[in-house]
Design a protein around this motif. Structure first.
Motif, PDB file in Angstrom:
ATOM      1  N   UNK A  24       0.830  -1.213   0.000  1.00  0.00           N
ATOM      2  CA  UNK A  24       0.000   0.000   0.000  1.00  0.00           C
ATOM      3  C   UNK A  24       0.861   1.259   0.000  1.00  0.00           C
ATOM      4  N   UNK A  25       1.793   1.339   0.960  1.00  0.00           N
ATOM      5  CA  UNK A  25       2.621   2.543   1.059  1.00  0.00           C
ATOM      6  C   UNK A  25       3.418   2.799  -0.230  1.00  0.00           C
ATOM      7  N   UNK A  26       4.111   1.780  -0.784  1.00  0.00           N
ATOM      8  CA  UNK A  26       4.853   2.046  -2.029  1.00  0.00           C
ATOM      9  C   UNK A  26       3.962   2.535  -3.165  1.00  0.00           C
ATOM     10  N   UNK A  27       2.789   1.930  -3.308  1.00  0.00           N
ATOM     11  CA  UNK A  27       1.916   2.333  -4.413  1.00  0.00           C
ATOM     12  C   UNK A  27       1.432   3.764  -4.203  1.00  0.00           C
ATOM     13  N   UNK A  28       1.004   4.062  -2.969  1.00  0.00           N
ATOM     14  CA  UNK A  28       0.509   5.416  -2.691  1.00  0.00           C
ATOM     15  C   UNK A  28       1.624   6.443  -2.876  1.00  0.00           C
ATOM     16  N   UNK A  29       2.814   6.119  -2.400  1.00  0.00           N
ATOM     17  CA  UNK A  29       3.895   7.104  -2.505  1.00  0.00           C
ATOM     18  C   UNK A  29       4.311   7.290  -3.962  1.00  0.00           C
ATOM     19  N   UNK A  30       4.143   6.210  -4.745  1.00  0.00           N
ATOM     20  CA  UNK A  30       4.441   6.351  -6.172  1.00  0.00           C
ATOM     21  C   UNK A  30       3.441   7.287  -6.837  1.00  0.00           C
ATOM     22  N   UNK A  31       2.169   7.117  -6.488  1.00  0.00           N
ATOM     23  CA  UNK A  31       1.142   7.992  -7.065  1.00  0.00           C
ATOM     24  C   UNK A  31       1.398   9.435  -6.657  1.00  0.00           C
ATOM     25  N   UNK A  32       1.716   9.620  -5.363  1.00  0.00           N
ATOM     26  CA  UNK A  32       1.998  10.965  -4.861  1.00  0.00           C
ATOM     27  C   UNK A  32       3.195  11.571  -5.600  1.00  0.00           C
ATOM     28  N   UNK A  33       4.245  10.766  -5.754  1.00  0.00           N
ATOM     29  CA  UNK A  33       5.462  11.234  -6.414  1.00  0.00           C
ATOM     30  C   UNK A  33       5.235  11.663  -7.845  1.00  0.00           C
ATOM     31  N   UNK A  34       4.308  10.971  -8.511  1.00  0.00           N
ATOM     32  CA  UNK A  34       4.120  11.262  -9.923  1.00  0.00           C
ATOM     33  C   UNK A  34       3.559  12.668 -10.127  1.00  0.00           C
ATOM     34  N   UNK A  35       3.032  13.267  -9.050  1.00  0.00           N
ATOM     35  CA  UNK A  35       2.522  14.643  -9.151  1.00  0.00           C
ATOM     36  C   UNK A  35       3.455  15.647  -8.495  1.00  0.00           C
ATOM     37  N   UNK A 234      11.795   1.786 -19.976  1.00  0.00           N
ATOM     38  CA  UNK A 234      11.940   3.214 -19.682  1.00  0.00           C
ATOM     39  C   UNK A 234      11.801   3.480 -18.192  1.00  0.00           C
ATOM     40  N   UNK A 235      10.806   2.834 -17.584  1.00  0.00           N
ATOM     41  CA  UNK A 235      10.598   3.027 -16.144  1.00  0.00           C
ATOM     42  C   UNK A 235      11.848   2.597 -15.384  1.00  0.00           C
ATOM     43  N   UNK A 236      12.348   1.404 -15.748  1.00  0.00           N
ATOM     44  CA  UNK A 236      13.534   0.892 -15.078  1.00  0.00           C
ATOM     45  C   UNK A 236      14.717   1.819 -15.233  1.00  0.00           C
ATOM     46  N   UNK A 237      14.907   2.329 -16.446  1.00  0.00           N
ATOM     47  CA  UNK A 237      16.056   3.196 -16.713  1.00  0.00           C
ATOM     48  C   UNK A 237      15.932   4.504 -15.930  1.00  0.00           C
ATOM     49  N   UNK A 250       9.601   8.540 -13.547  1.00  0.00           N
ATOM     50  CA  UNK A 250       9.393   7.081 -13.538  1.00  0.00           C
ATOM     51  C   UNK A 250       8.059   6.751 -12.894  1.00  0.00           C
ATOM     52  N   UNK A 251       7.729   7.455 -11.806  1.00  0.00           N
ATOM     53  CA  UNK A 251       6.460   7.215 -11.130  1.00  0.00           C
ATOM     54  C   UNK A 251       5.294   7.521 -12.057  1.00  0.00           C
ATOM     55  N   UNK A 252       5.408   8.613 -12.802  1.00  0.00           N
ATOM     56  CA  UNK A 252       4.332   8.984 -13.722  1.00  0.00           C
ATOM     57  C   UNK A 252       4.154   7.896 -14.782  1.00  0.00           C
ATOM     58  N   UNK A 253       5.279   7.419 -15.321  1.00  0.00           N
ATOM     59  CA  UNK A 253       5.202   6.351 -16.331  1.00  0.00           C
ATOM     60  C   UNK A 253       4.612   5.078 -15.736  1.00  0.00           C
ATOM     61  N   UNK A 254       5.048   4.751 -14.515  1.00  0.00           N
ATOM     62  CA  UNK A 254       4.552   3.530 -13.870  1.00  0.00           C
ATOM     63  C   UNK A 254       3.055   3.640 -13.633  1.00  0.00           C
TER      64      UNK A 254
ATOM     65  N   UNK B 110       7.799  -4.259 -11.930  1.00  0.00           N
ATOM     66  CA  UNK B 110       8.477  -2.996 -12.217  1.00  0.00           C
ATOM     67  C   UNK B 110       7.784  -1.832 -11.509  1.00  0.00           C
ATOM     68  N   UNK B 111       6.454  -1.864 -11.430  1.00  0.00           N
ATOM     69  CA  UNK B 111       5.724  -0.795 -10.744  1.00  0.00           C
ATOM     70  C   UNK B 111       5.997  -0.858  -9.243  1.00  0.00           C
ATOM     71  N   UNK B 112       5.937  -2.075  -8.698  1.00  0.00           N
ATOM     72  CA  UNK B 112       6.209  -2.247  -7.273  1.00  0.00           C
ATOM     73  C   UNK B 112       7.623  -1.760  -6.946  1.00  0.00           C
ATOM     74  N   UNK B 113       8.555  -2.056  -7.843  1.00  0.00           N
ATOM     75  CA  UNK B 113       9.945  -1.657  -7.606  1.00  0.00           C
ATOM     76  C   UNK B 113      10.067  -0.139  -7.508  1.00  0.00           C
ATOM     77  N   UNK B 114       9.396   0.572  -8.419  1.00  0.00           N
ATOM     78  CA  UNK B 114       9.450   2.039  -8.389  1.00  0.00           C
ATOM     79  C   UNK B 114       8.921   2.545  -7.051  1.00  0.00           C
ATOM     80  N   UNK B 115       7.768   2.029  -6.648  1.00  0.00           N
ATOM     81  CA  UNK B 115       7.169   2.457  -5.392  1.00  0.00           C
ATOM     82  C   UNK B 115       8.079   2.184  -4.208  1.00  0.00           C
ATOM     83  N   UNK B 116       8.676   0.998  -4.184  1.00  0.00           N
ATOM     84  CA  UNK B 116       9.529   0.626  -3.054  1.00  0.00           C
ATOM     85  C   UNK B 116      10.776   1.492  -2.991  1.00  0.00           C
ATOM     86  N   UNK B 117      11.373   1.746  -4.149  1.00  0.00           N
ATOM     87  CA  UNK B 117      12.585   2.557  -4.164  1.00  0.00           C
ATOM     88  C   UNK B 117      12.277   3.953  -3.641  1.00  0.00           C
ATOM     89  N   UNK B 118      11.149   4.502  -4.067  1.00  0.00           N
ATOM     90  CA  UNK B 118      10.777   5.835  -3.617  1.00  0.00           C
ATOM     91  C   UNK B 118      10.461   5.860  -2.132  1.00  0.00           C
TER      92      UNK B 118
END
Lengths: 280, 280
Positions: A24-35, A234-237, A250-254, B110-118
């Motif tokens: 949950x936390x990684x996904x939410x923080x990824x969404x937050x980061x993308x903005x 691209x996300x990985x890179x 990367x977060x936005x792409x993910x 790959x999506x989970x990885x982005x979230x976790x790294x962030x």
């Protein structure tokens, strides 16, 4: 509700903590980061960058094309192969299904490598065809879209076979007999009964295959490094970027990839509702 | 039974497509030199000898074993009791577990990885622990399915009630009645989880990288160095996966014969097909 006591609760707590921390936390923080953009607060800039860049749009297009073609081709082959399989005795069916199960382990880095041996620049098949004087092979490039589709088909096939096989058991021989007694031809049976019955499962299988290909990273990464332009690459890179890491982009792409997967899932459900009369 | 020829063709195409890359890799791992000729110039065990005397490979193998076995053990200890507790005592919560299952199955590595790294890049949390946490989340769908199906097969709720009526404590009933009955099913899920984690590449590569070299990372490093060594690794990896798959098939089919009333092919529903995105 039965008593929810300390017994159940004591197990739920560690489980919930793990899910919270690592899902949950990684996904939410990824969404937050993308903005976000390096401390400027809420912004759509990342998405603007993505959708205004031909480079990223090409990554989307390549990913969608490769996923679409590899899923359709694997599904097509699996539809016929699994149907044929139902005509064989149980022992043969078991053997082929076990084989499919076994080869489903063969994905990612090992798979890419096996294809490099076969079809890479000095691959075995390339050599073989050269010796046989067939020149068509020398123009084949494994590191192109066609090559990647070939490799993707490999890991899609066992999955498609394993998902499709059970659905043919839904079509019973009695139905065929009943239909033919009532005067239906074989074609009519399939057109009016067989296909409508298996169609929902085909659609469902297709959407699983598509999602599976969209998210696949290891195979293409092992094949071409970061050079072939696909969304997961691209996300990985961007996130592990050796020099310029841009995790927000990367977060936005993910997230965009996630949205595509959700759309594919919703489309699947919508189509399911269209073809399945019992859900209406 | 006489079958039309095209049934052999359709299955033949799929099986050939799946078997040729395997055979190619297998042959390549025994070939001394294979760059200009159609068939290898000679056969030897040289690559395997080199591989097994390479301490880097042995270390990588041990690391892979530790991280996959460790996570699988933790997953069994936490997820199985949680799922049991929820199904037996709090069925209303089951839909949340199902939602988590769908989420983890649908979200590519790959999506989970982005979230976790962030989320954890700023913390002093060990990177390996983060990967293990992510692995835990990845195997939830498989563990949940296995546990739920086992409980359903033995009619867990009724057993638990009977034990409690007879005076067993809740923990005692769980420990002495439920656990021994679901162990075979859990073992299958655990083997499946282990095989998925053993072949995982995306998360370990993106989050930890070469500082914790697993078999997959070692293979990735070797592919650009020595094709023969790499193919020997692929063969070893594949043999291990084949052993695990054989164990899983054996365990599930022996249960199938014991429970004659059960419909054929239950194991296809028992085990979610693996996806490329999750396992690599």
């Amino acid at each position: 509700m039965k008593r929810m006591n300390w017994f159940a609760a004591s197990f739920l707590i560690p489980f919930s903590i793990m899910v919270l921390m690592f899902l949950i936390v990684p996904i939410l923080s990824m969404i937050y980061d993308s903005f976000q953009k390096s401390g400027t607060g809420f912004t759509f800039e990342n998405y603007q960058t993505v959708f205004e860049s031909d480079f990223y749009l090409q990554a989307f297009a390549n990913s969608i094309k490769i996923s679409l073609f590899s899923s359709l081709l694997a599904l097509f082959a699996a539809i016929f192969a699994t149907y044929s399989l139902t005509k064989f005795p149980q022992s043969v069916q078991d053997k082929v299904m076990n084989f499919a199960n076994l080869t489903s382990n063969f994905a990612g880095v090992p798979l890419a490598f096996a294809f490099i041996i076969l079809l890479g620049n000095s691959g075995l098949f390339v050599l073989l065809f050269e010796k046989m004087g067939i020149s068509g092979m020398s123009s084949f490039n494994l590191y192109s879209m066609a090559g990647i589709i070939l490799i993707y088909i490999y890991f899609q096939l066992p999955l498609a076979v394993m998902l499709l096989f059970p659905i043919y058991h839904g079509i019973q021989d009695q139905w065929k007999e009943a239909a033919s007694i009532l005067g239906a031809s074989n074609t009519q049976f399939w057109l009016r009964i067989g296909v409508p019955v298996i169609l929902p499962s085909l659609v469902g299988t297709f959407s699983i295959l598509f999602a599976n290909a969209m998210g696949a990273y290891a195979t293409v990464y092992a094949l071409t490094g970061s050079s072939y332009n696909m969304l997961p690459v691209r996300i990985g890179a961007l996130v592990s970027g050796d020099v310029f890491a841009q995790p927000e982009l990367a977060s936005a792409l993910a997230l965009a990839l996630g949205v595509i997967l959700v759309i594919a899932m919703l489309f699947n459900e919508w189509l399911m509702r269209m073809v399945r009369r019992d859900l209406r | 039974m006489k079958r039309p020829f095209y049934h052999y063709v359709t299955i033949g195409i799929v099986v050939l497509y799946l078997i040729i890359p395997l055979l190619g890799t297998f042959l390549y791992s025994f070939a001394t030199e294979w760059n200009h000729t159609v068939l290898p110039e000679g056969l030897s065990f040289e690559w395997y000898q080199r591989l097994f005397s390479d301490s880097r490979f042995i270390d990588a193998f041990i690391r892979s074993l530790l991280i996959s076995l460790g996570t699988t053990a933790i997953a069994v200890l936490i997820i199985v009791p949680t799922v049991c507790a929820v199904i037996l005592y709090a069925p209303k919560l089951e839909k949340y577990i199902q939602a988590i299952t769908v989420m983890t199955y649908a979200i590519p590595g790959i999506i989970l990885a982005v979230g976790l790294i962030r989320s954890y890049s700023d913390f002093q949390l060990s990177k390996i622990l983060i990967v293990m946490g992510a692995y835990f989340v990845c195997v939830i769908p498989y563990m949940y399915q296995g546990t739920r199906n086992s409980l359903r097969n033995i009619n867990g709720a009724a057993l638990m009630e009977a034990a409690e009526v007879l005076g067993a404590s809740r923990w005692g009933a769980f420990r002495h009645v439920i656990v021994p009955n679901i162990i075979p099913g859990i073992l299958v899920s655990a083997l499946l989880s282990f095989s998925i984690l053993f072949g995982e590449f995306v998360l370990i590569n993106m989050i930890v990288g070469t500082r914790f070299e697993t078999v997959q990372l070692y293979l990735f490093a070797q592919t650009s160095k020595s094709g023969h060594m790499a193919s020997a690794i692929v063969v070893c990896y594949f043999v291990l996966m084949a052993l695990i798959t054989a164990l899983i098939i054996k365990a599930t089919s022996s249960r199938k014969t014991k429970k004659r009333a059960a419909p054929k092919k239950t194991w296809f529903k028992l085990t979610l097909p693996k996806k490329e995105a999750v396992k690599s």
